[in-house]
Design an enzyme around this catalytic site. Structure first.
Site, PDB file in Angstrom:
ATOM      1  N   ALA A 249       0.671  -1.269  -0.189  1.00  0.00           N
ATOM      2  CA  ALA A 249      -0.029   0.170   0.136  1.00  0.00           C
ATOM      3  C   ALA A 249       1.007   1.078  -0.005  1.00  0.00           C
ATOM      4  O   ALA A 249       0.155   2.249   0.076  1.00  0.00           O
ATOM      5  CB  ALA A 249      -1.010   0.008   1.199  1.00  0.00           C
ATOM      6  N   ALA A 250       2.014   1.266  -0.036  1.00  0.00           N
ATOM      7  CA  ALA A 250       3.125   2.443  -0.047  1.00  0.00           C
ATOM      8  C   ALA A 250       2.564   3.381  -1.394  1.00  0.00           C
ATOM      9  O   ALA A 250       2.584   4.527  -1.392  1.00  0.00           O
ATOM     10  CB  ALA A 250       4.323   2.122  -0.113  1.00  0.00           C
ATOM     11  N   GLY A 251       2.311   2.415  -2.444  1.00  0.00           N
ATOM     12  CA  GLY A 251       2.468   3.318  -3.708  1.00  0.00           C
ATOM     13  C   GLY A 251       0.649   3.769  -3.746  1.00  0.00           C
ATOM     14  O   GLY A 251       0.648   5.053  -4.053  1.00  0.00           O
ATOM     15  N   ASP A 252       0.043   2.975  -2.848  1.00  0.00           N
ATOM     16  CA  ASP A 252      -1.430   3.768  -2.953  1.00  0.00           C
ATOM     17  C   ASP A 252      -1.721   4.890  -1.924  1.00  0.00           C
ATOM     18  O   ASP A 252      -2.316   5.801  -2.357  1.00  0.00           O
ATOM     19  CB  ASP A 252      -2.462   2.635  -2.374  1.00  0.00           C
ATOM     20  CG  ASP A 252      -2.356   1.313  -3.178  1.00  0.00           C
ATOM     21  OD1 ASP A 252      -2.106   1.478  -4.435  1.00  0.00           O
ATOM     22  OD2 ASP A 252      -2.545   0.007  -2.591  1.00  0.00           O
TER      23      ASP A 252
END
Length: 306
Positions: A249-252
């Site tokens: 979820a880092a990119g999200d």
């Protein structure tokens, strides 16, 4: 005034499987533990934007099942408007199986489920509310994304498209978006170039801009930071050094906070810096949405960097 954001996209239940390493073909390995957490690229970005201080509503589809009800309850607890969420009888709520190794490397298997029943023909109702930006990704039908971009463009609303999961999408058939933001593997799938430095990022961004006509290209480059291209931008925004626990979820988080910060600052460079911080902080905790930072945590982290 806080950014008003509509997320048109996915919501899923994550199953996180922690182990020393993922098994090889035909091999069995013992795991450490497992847990469930709310997830889905769209939902993660929506919750990230909300925790960063935006007002958020979602246009999504869940099944009429226990997972769907749980995810709706979590959105409501977060203060996200769910009036436009569709509940489908007989459909399974989206599900993601995540293998997380001790090294921090993760592998995901995505089962879109009810997300692929998200229709384009009910979007007009959601767009009756005033929004500053729309968050999109490719875990719902392509036609629904196309219609959402069309309506947003007609209304002069900023569109931010996360071009994942990694596939070779027909970007030419989509109306131009404000910000097209794939990560490294998604960029490679779309244009055949893996952005590992400034030169390769620029080359990839030019091709992406040609394919969709997006105003800006923002490449998520993980430990290498993010790359901005379009108008006056051609630069890498440096990353922050952290001890990564789980990159899920880092990119999200980056995408959701980027949209919120860009609406409020109108400065893509500053928005990317704040989004880099959100992505970095997300890597320091386990799970998708449980790891998403608050506005106060982001501000404290940025203050400590000075």
């Amino acid at each position: 005034m806080s950014a008003r954001i509509l997320m048109v996209g996915s919501v899923m239940m994550d199953l996180i499987l922690r182990c020393e390493r993922a098994p090889k073909p035909s091999e069995s390995v013992l795991g450490h533990d497992y847990s469930n957490a709310p997830g889905g690229k769209g939902s993660n970005a929506a919750v990230a934007a909300r925790r960063a201080g935006a007002e958020v509503a979602c246009y999504s589809t869940v099944g009429k099942d226990a997972n769907g009800q749980y995810l709706l309850d979590k959105w409501k607890e977060a203060g996200i408007k769910t009036d436009y969420v569709i509940e489908r009888e007989g459909a399974n709520t989206g599900f993601v199986a995540i293998t997380l190794e001790d090294s921090g490397q993760n592998r995901l298997i995505i089962f879109p489920g009810a997300n692929m029943n998200t229709p384009p023909d009910q979007l007009e109702e959601a767009f009756r509310d005033p929004f500053d930006a729309v968050l999109l990704q490719f875990e719902i039908p392509f036609e629904t994304n196309r219609r959402a971009i069309e309506i947003a463009n007609e209304k002069g609303i900023i569109t931010v498209l996360d071009a994942g999961p990694a596939q070779k999408y027909d970007l030419e058939s989509l109306p131009p978006v404000t910000i097209l933001s794939p990560n490294e593997t998604e960029t490679e799938a779309l244009v055949g170039i893996y952005p590992k430095d400034h030169e390769s990022a620029r080359e990839a961004a030019k091709l992406l801009k040609e394919r969709n006509g997006a105003k800006y290209i923002v490449l998520k480059m993980g430990a290498n930071g993010s790359y901005l291209y379009g108008e006056e931008y051609d630069e890498i925004v440096p990353p922050f050094k952290i001890n990564a626990v789980d990159p899920t979820a880092a990119g999200d988080a980056f995408t959701g906070v980027l949209a919120k910060a860009f609406v409020e600052t109108k400065d893509l460079r500053e928005a990317a810096r704040v989004a880099n911080a959100a992505g970095a902080l997300t890597c320091t905790k386990l799970g998708a949405q449980p790891s998403l930072p608050t506005k106060e945590e982001i501000e404290a982290f940025l203050s400590a960097q000075k």
